[in-house]
Design a protein around this motif. Structure first.
Motif, PDB file in Angstrom:
ATOM      1  N   MET A   1       0.918  -1.438   0.200  1.00 47.91           N
ATOM      2  CA  MET A   1      -0.177  -0.257  -0.388  1.00 47.91           C
ATOM      3  C   MET A   1       0.810   1.510   0.325  1.00 47.91           C
ATOM      4  SD  MET A   1      -2.900  -1.445   2.363  1.00 47.91           S
ATOM      5  CE  MET A   1      -4.181  -0.269   1.858  1.00 47.91           C
ATOM      6  N   ARG A   3       0.627   6.138   0.300  1.00 42.18           N
ATOM      7  CA  ARG A   3       0.521   6.934   0.616  1.00 42.18           C
ATOM      8  C   ARG A   3       0.906   7.725  -0.451  1.00 42.18           C
ATOM      9  NH1 ARG A   3      -0.329   7.297   6.071  1.00 42.18           N
ATOM     10  NH2 ARG A   3       0.801   5.012   7.294  1.00 42.18           N
ATOM     11  N   MET A  38      -4.403   6.054   3.028  1.00 43.54           N
ATOM     12  CA  MET A  38      -4.269   5.379   2.254  1.00 43.54           C
ATOM     13  C   MET A  38      -4.580   4.905   1.529  1.00 43.54           C
ATOM     14  SD  MET A  38      -0.941   4.121   4.421  1.00 43.54           S
ATOM     15  CE  MET A  38      -1.191   2.601   4.318  1.00 43.54           C
ATOM     16  N   ALA A  40      -4.433   2.459  -1.682  1.00 47.49           N
ATOM     17  CA  ALA A  40      -4.201   0.670  -2.023  1.00 47.49           C
ATOM     18  C   ALA A  40      -3.229   0.576  -3.552  1.00 47.49           C
ATOM     19  CB  ALA A  40      -5.508  -0.522  -1.575  1.00 47.49           C
ATOM     20  N   THR A  73      -5.094   5.971  10.383  1.00 53.55           N
ATOM     21  CA  THR A  73      -5.296   6.343   9.047  1.00 53.55           C
ATOM     22  C   THR A  73      -6.316   6.998   9.910  1.00 53.55           C
ATOM     23  OG1 THR A  73      -3.599   4.675   8.315  1.00 53.55           O
ATOM     24  CG2 THR A  73      -5.436   5.285   6.819  1.00 53.55           C
ATOM     25  N   ASN A  76      -9.099   5.409   4.531  1.00 51.71           N
ATOM     26  CA  ASN A  76      -7.744   4.086   4.403  1.00 51.71           C
ATOM     27  C   ASN A  76      -9.453   3.848   2.465  1.00 51.71           C
ATOM     28  OD1 ASN A  76      -6.901   1.388   3.015  1.00 51.71           O
ATOM     29  ND2 ASN A  76      -6.162   1.831   4.941  1.00 51.71           N
ATOM     30  N   ARG A 106     -13.232   4.142   6.027  1.00 46.33           N
ATOM     31  CA  ARG A 106     -13.273   2.552   5.120  1.00 46.33           C
ATOM     32  C   ARG A 106     -13.737   2.408   3.364  1.00 46.33           C
ATOM     33  NH1 ARG A 106      -9.015  -0.774   3.057  1.00 46.33           N
ATOM     34  NH2 ARG A 106     -10.196  -2.379   1.925  1.00 46.33           N
TER      35      ARG A 106
END
Length: 206
Positions: A1, A3, A38, A40, A73, A76, A106
């Motif tokens: 992953m 940033r 974050m 992915a 985080t 995400n 998320r």
């Protein structure tokens, strides 16, 4: 992953900065608190989008020296998801003992968020299509394989069941996406499919 700031390729002519894992971030997006976001991989953040990674809470786990740990985080985002133009992604917040407490957000894989939509949901599962100009209010939860029609306002704490079609102000479930919805769309030369694999759409964005 990776940033968002982990840039490996840069082109003066390109609208997008591409990261080492294939994320495409518009130079005209506003990303606050990059260290708390974050991605992915192979996701897109378009022009005018606002990501508020600066709105986070401290970790409850003690760090070295006995003090509380650093920020966790805040946002995400999974693989092959698309944040369209002029969206706002803001972690949900509630007041606790007179102080604002933010909760991590998320967003799953293959999630499309339409133009001008404001998201403060607690979570959006994978293979969700959100139309333009929607509001996903704080702490709502969107389960996998859902379709949210344009201009929908999802109220706080609403949980949208898997496979639902949602519309209205306030939102209500008006149907199901049906068997086979979202299948395909990821191969070379294929057009993207709502609720499907968005890699083809990501590749087409330059």
């Amino acid at each position: 992953m990776s940033r968002p700031q982990a840039v490996t390729r840069r082109s003066a002519k390109s609208e997008y900065i591409e990261t080492d894992t294939g994320n495409k971030i518009s130079r005209r997006a506003r990303i606050e608190g990059k260290q708390n976001i974050m991605l992915a991989g192979k996701s897109v953040v378009m022009a005018g989008a606002i990501l508020r990674g600066d709105l986070h809470r401290k970790s409850d786990r003690p760090a070295e020296g006995g003090e509380k740990g650093g920020p966790i985080t805040a946002i995400n985002i999974g693989r092959a998801s698309v944040i369209s133009t002029d969206c706002t992604i803001r972690p949900p917040m509630r007041m606790s003992r007179g102080q604002m407490t933010f909760y991590p957000m998320r967003i799953g894989d293959n999630v499309f968020i339409g133009t001008g939509t404001h998201v403060s949901a607690l979570s959006i599962s994978s293979h969700v299509h959100v139309g333009a100009n929607c509001v996903l209010s704080p702490f709502c939860v969107v389960k996998e394989s859902c379709k949210i029609l344009p201009d929908t306002v999802v109220p706080p704490h609403m949980v949208i069941p898997p496979g639902s079609v949602v519309a209205g102000r306030p939102a209500r479930v008006i149907g199901e996406v049906g068997e086979g919805w979202g299948q395909g769309g990821g191969g070379e030369g294929e057009e993207y499919v709502e609720g499907g694999d968005l890699r083809a759409l990501v590749r087409s964005i330059k």
